[in-house]
Design a protein around this motif. Structure first.
Motif, PDB file in Angstrom:
ATOM      1  N   LEU A 263      31.671 -26.066  15.540  1.00  0.00           N
ATOM      2  CA  LEU A 263      30.774 -26.439  16.630  1.00  0.00           C
ATOM      3  C   LEU A 263      30.823 -25.407  17.756  1.00  0.00           C
ATOM      4  CD1 LEU A 263      31.458 -30.287  16.749  1.00  0.00           C
ATOM      5  CD2 LEU A 263      29.466 -29.105  15.791  1.00  0.00           C
ATOM      6  N   VAL A 278      23.123 -27.985  23.308  1.00  0.00           N
ATOM      7  CA  VAL A 278      23.670 -29.311  23.558  1.00  0.00           C
ATOM      8  C   VAL A 278      23.975 -29.975  22.219  1.00  0.00           C
ATOM      9  CG1 VAL A 278      21.370 -30.377  23.713  1.00  0.00           C
ATOM     10  CG2 VAL A 278      23.353 -31.539  24.714  1.00  0.00           C
ATOM     11  N   LEU A 279      25.132 -30.613  22.146  1.00  0.00           N
ATOM     12  CA  LEU A 279      25.565 -31.330  20.957  1.00  0.00           C
ATOM     13  C   LEU A 279      25.318 -32.811  21.166  1.00  0.00           C
ATOM     14  CD1 LEU A 279      27.136 -31.235  18.191  1.00  0.00           C
ATOM     15  CD2 LEU A 279      29.189 -31.705  19.545  1.00  0.00           C
ATOM     16  N   LEU A 281      26.234 -36.325  19.777  1.00  0.00           N
ATOM     17  CA  LEU A 281      27.157 -37.043  18.904  1.00  0.00           C
ATOM     18  C   LEU A 281      26.536 -38.378  18.504  1.00  0.00           C
ATOM     19  CD1 LEU A 281      30.619 -36.382  20.584  1.00  0.00           C
ATOM     20  CD2 LEU A 281      29.858 -35.579  18.353  1.00  0.00           C
ATOM     21  N   LEU A 317      35.559 -30.465  23.170  1.00  0.00           N
ATOM     22  CA  LEU A 317      34.244 -30.079  23.674  1.00  0.00           C
ATOM     23  C   LEU A 317      34.281 -29.887  25.188  1.00  0.00           C
ATOM     24  CD1 LEU A 317      32.070 -32.542  21.565  1.00  0.00           C
ATOM     25  CD2 LEU A 317      32.339 -30.086  21.187  1.00  0.00           C
ATOM     26  N   HIS A 324      27.522 -31.751  25.768  1.00  0.00           N
ATOM     27  CA  HIS A 324      27.483 -32.748  24.699  1.00  0.00           C
ATOM     28  C   HIS A 324      27.158 -34.118  25.273  1.00  0.00           C
ATOM     29  CE1 HIS A 324      31.599 -32.749  26.309  1.00  0.00           C
ATOM     30  NE2 HIS A 324      31.605 -34.053  26.026  1.00  0.00           N
ATOM     31  N   ASP A 326      27.704 -38.083  24.068  1.00  0.00           N
ATOM     32  CA  ASP A 326      28.256 -39.068  23.133  1.00  0.00           C
ATOM     33  C   ASP A 326      27.457 -40.359  23.288  1.00  0.00           C
ATOM     34  OD1 ASP A 326      29.764 -40.732  21.545  1.00  0.00           O
ATOM     35  OD2 ASP A 326      31.383 -40.950  23.012  1.00  0.00           O
TER      36      ASP A 326
END
Length: 376
Positions: A263, A278-279, A281, A317, A324, A326
């Motif tokens: 990642l 941007v991640l 989740l 992260l 990110h 979540d």
């Protein structure tokens, strides 16, 4: 002897014929993606395969084989371009209209917030993990002059997909790890029972370009009907929850460490291209629905630590300053408050309501973190 002969023949054929490689694909078997030299070759070797202009429920694939409107490398002046990477949560086609998928909601929300035209290019592919997505970014994504790149990371299987080792050991899984013939038979049975059919159609098209919206009923999907039988759905959920939240034998920590490195590598490559990253989740249904989790715990006889994946990923992260979001806390609150189901019935993927909640939350995060210019 016949089995060994067929195994040897398939191993030779899959090296020469990419389509056979795709038919014997398993996301938990490590593939040398760094040796793949083109986008077409990468898609040909995937579970879904390379199917330009094929009809999928709700949208015809593009001429490059992606479930997205046609695009050019050069973006139109003034356009905010968003590139999406991910697995079946990004690909869609499980009875949810294409325009209702989370990345399309994100595009509309960002358009309203920025006052700019927004182009969303969806490079999501079913049954892939972060190693595949990294190579797809290198081959296809980084040429697209993106402003924002979103990677959808599904906690339910992206920790195990394309890892160096399987997380949970079963007789079928161990056999599939070692035999391409077993994987071929297993994939054929899955296609027959509808798991792969949920990813797309089989036909091609005479048009030079694709990406147009199609009637959902053309794919034979009823959004209110279950994709899987109850037993198949519970088996899938049990396998996922035991892998990510069940007894830890040490492999979980190693896979989390490997995922973290992947990642970060994707994030840094995106940033080096000039885009923001941007991640997202994505939680598993069993993490959101505690009643389902209790049912799986009783079924399996194991205690479940439902927060373990996020608890393992989030500190890394944050430490690496990788943007990110979540979704687990938000989805739990919304589920417990009642209202429309966030996951489709016996499906494991988001419903229209789940996609809308994810897209709106992601747009709010992107604007608040100033990952795109809003003119404010």
């Amino acid at each position: 002897m016949a089995f060994l002969a067929a195994e040897a023949g398939l191993r030779a054929a899959r090296v020469l014929v990419p389509r056979i490689h795709g038919l014997t694909y398993s996301p938990t078997v490590r593939t040398a993606y760094e040796e793949v030299g083109s986008t077409r070759e990468l898609l040909e070797g995937s579970y879904f395969g390379y199917q330009p202009l094929a009809e999928t429920p709700g949208l015809r694939l593009s001429s490059r084989g992606f479930r997205t409107p046609e695009y050019r490398e050069e973006k139109a002046p003034g356009t905010l371009r968003v590139v999406v990477l991910g697995d079946s949560f990004a690909f869609g086609a499980n009875g949810v209209p294409y325009e209702a998928l989370w990345h399309q909601v994100l595009g509309r929300e960002l358009g309203a917030a920025t006052g700019r035209p927004v182009e969303v290019i969806n490079l999501g592919m079913p049954a892939v993990g972060p190693r595949f997505e990294l190579r797809l970014w290198e081959l296809e994504g980084r040429r697209l002059d993106a402003d924002l790149v979103v990677l959808g990371f599904f906690v339910g299987n992206d920790l195990t997909d394309e890892g160096d080792e399987p997380l949970a050991s079963t007789f079928e899984g161990d056999l599939a790890q070692r035999s391409v013939l077993v994987r071929l038979v297993r994939n054929a049975l899955r296609r027959r029972t509808g798991l792969a059919e949920a990813a797309g159609g089989t036909g091609g098209a005479a048009a030079a370009e694709g990406g147009e919206v199609l009637p959902l009923d053309a794919g034979g999907f009823d959004p209110g009907a279950p994709l899987l039988t109850e037993e198949a759905w519970l088996d899938m959920e049990e396998g996922r929850l035991l892998a990510i939240a069940g007894p830890d034998t040490g492999r979980f920590r190693r896979l989390v460490a490997g995922a973290n490195l992947l990642l970060e590598r994707i994030a840094r490559q995106v940033e080096a291209s000039g885009a923001r990253f941007v991640l997202l989740l994505i939680p598993d249904e069993g993490q959101v629905d505690r009643a389902l989790a209790r049912r799986i715990a009783e079924r399996s006889g194991f205690a479940l630590d439902l927060d373990r994946p996020q608890r393992s990923l989030l500190p890394w992260l944050a430490d690496r300053r990788i943007p990110h979001l979540d979704l687990l806390p938000l989805f739990r609150r919304r589920h417990e408050a009642g209202g429309p189901p966030l996951y489709r019935f016996q499906d494991t993927h988001w419903s229209v309501a789940g996609n809308r909640l994810a897209g709106q939350a992601l747009a709010e995060y992107v604007v608040e973190e100033e990952l795109v210019e809003t003119g404010r």
